[in-house]
Write an enzyme that holds these catalytic residues in place. Structure first.
Site, PDB file in Angstrom:
ATOM      1  N   PRO A  32       0.844  -1.202   0.000  1.00 59.22           N
ATOM      2  CA  PRO A  32       0.000   0.000   0.000  1.00 59.22           C
ATOM      3  C   PRO A  32       0.878   1.249   0.000  1.00 59.22           C
ATOM      4  CG  PRO A  32      -0.673  -1.543   1.719  1.00 59.22           C
ATOM      5  CD  PRO A  32       0.637  -2.030   1.195  1.00 59.22           C
ATOM      6  N   LYS A  33       0.370   2.315  -0.609  1.00 59.88           N
ATOM      7  CA  LYS A  33       1.054   3.612  -0.557  1.00 59.88           C
ATOM      8  C   LYS A  33       0.382   4.449   0.529  1.00 59.88           C
ATOM      9  CE  LYS A  33       2.733   7.491  -3.251  1.00 59.88           C
ATOM     10  NZ  LYS A  33       2.463   8.443  -2.160  1.00 59.88           N
ATOM     11  N   TRP A  34       1.102   4.700   1.603  1.00 53.06           N
ATOM     12  CA  TRP A  34       0.543   5.371   2.771  1.00 53.06           C
ATOM     13  C   TRP A  34       0.515   6.879   2.588  1.00 53.06           C
ATOM     14  CZ3 TRP A  34      -1.564   2.095   6.176  1.00 53.06           C
ATOM     15  CH2 TRP A  34      -1.138   0.754   6.110  1.00 53.06           C
ATOM     16  N   ASP A 179      -3.024   6.120  -0.503  1.00 52.33           N
ATOM     17  CA  ASP A 179      -2.845   6.900  -1.725  1.00 52.33           C
ATOM     18  C   ASP A 179      -2.876   6.061  -2.988  1.00 52.33           C
ATOM     19  OD1 ASP A 179      -2.806   9.574  -1.549  1.00 52.33           O
ATOM     20  OD2 ASP A 179      -0.636   9.816  -1.464  1.00 52.33           O
ATOM     21  N   GLY A 180      -2.664   4.766  -2.861  1.00 52.25           N
ATOM     22  CA  GLY A 180      -2.574   3.892  -4.019  1.00 52.25           C
ATOM     23  C   GLY A 180      -1.758   2.669  -3.669  1.00 52.25           C
TER      24      GLY A 180
END
Length: 237
Positions: A32-34, A179-180
Site C-alpha cells: 500500500p502507498k501510505w 494513496d494507491g
C-alpha cells in the site's frame, strides 16, 4: 551516532505509473502507498533521529514515537517508512500536517491529542552492515525479523507478490487514507534519491482558477500553484 549508513540520507523514490506492472509472478513486490510523511529512522542504542524526505529533522515533532521505536527496533538500524496519523475515517493527512509547529507546548499537546504511528517498509542498515546493495527480498526478510514484536504504534507494512491482491487494495482502501499501491522490483537494490520504484495513485482532479505559479527548481514546469478551488472530482484507475 555510529551507523553503517549515516544521516542525512535521501530515500529511494518512485515514479508514477498508470497501472500495476503485469510481469512474471514474483518479479514485483506490492505494498500500500501510505498517505503520510516519508521518514527514515536512524537508531544507535538510545539515540534516535527521524529524518524527512528532504533531509529535514522530524524528531522534535513526534516525541511520542521515540519510546515505541526504541522498544520495537534493533539496537542499531536504519529503517525507511512513513509517519501517519489515524482519524475516525482513516488516515488523516491534515491532522498530520498540524503536527509540524514551532511551539514546544503545541507539539506536546498534539502528540497526546493526535498521536502518530510509524509504518516500516524497508530496512537500509542493520547492526554494522549496510543493506543498500541487498535485493528487496533480502531486506524485507530482515525487516520482518527485526519487527517481529513491534509496539502498537509501530507497524510493518503488508505486502504481496500477488498482483490481484494489490489491485484489490487499490480499490478497497481508497477512502481509508491510502494513496494507491507501490510496486517494487523484488531483486532491486536500495538506491537513494533514485526513482527506482513505481507508484500507482488514485486520480484526483479539480476545477480551479489558477492565480499564479512558481517555476520548479529543476526548471521543468510549475513547482507550486496558487489557485481558487471550484469543484473536486475523484477517479480510480
Amino acid at each position: 551516532m555510529d551507523l553503517p549508513v549515516m544521516p542525512p540520507l535521501a530515500p529511494m523514490l518512485a515514479k508514477a505509473a498508470k497501472e500495476l506492472p503485469d510481469a512474471t509472478p514474483g518479479a514485483y513486490w506490492f505494498e500500500p502507498k501510505w498517505d503520510g510523511f516519508r521518514c527514515l529512522v536512524f537508531r544507535d542504542g538510545d539515540e534516535i533521529e527521524l529524518g524527512s524526505r528532504n533531509d529535514r529533522p522530524l524528531t522534535r515533532y513526534f516525541p511520542e514515537l521515540l519510546g515505541p521505536l526504541r522498544d520495537s527496533l534493533p539496537e542499531k538500524c536504519v529503517v525507511d517508512g512513513e509517519v501517519v496519523v489515524a482519524g475516525p475515517a482513516g488516515l488523516d493527512f491534515n491532522a498530520l500536517q498540524q503536527r509540524i509547529h514551532p511551539a514546544e507546548s503545541r507539539i506536546e499537546r498534539l502528540a497526546a491529542e493526535t498521536p502518530a504511528a510509524f509504518v516500516a517498509f524497508d530496512l537500509v542498515a542493520l547492526d554494522d552492515r549496510s543493506l543498500l546493495s541487498e535485493p528487496l527480498t533480502a531486506r524485507r526478510e530482515a525487516l520482518e525479523t527485526a519487527l517481529r514484536d513491534p509496539r502498537p504504534s509501530v507497524h510493518l507494512t503488508p505486502g504481496t507478490f500477488d498482483r490481484s491482491i494489490a489491485e484489490d487494495w487499490f480499490s478497497r482502501f481508497e477512502g481509508a487514507g491510502l494513496d494507491g499501491v507501490m510496486a517494487k522490483a523484488a531483486d532491486g537494490r536500495y538506491l537513494p534519491n533514485k526513482r527506482a520504484q513505481l507508484k500507482v495513485k488514485h486520480l484526483r482532479t479539480a476545477d480551479c482558477v489558477v492565480a499564479g505559479f512558481r517555476e520548479h527548481k529543476n526548471g521543468d514546469g510549475p513547482g507550486s500553484v496558487s489557485y481558487t478551488h471550484l469543484r473536486a472530482h475523484e477517479t480510480s484507475l
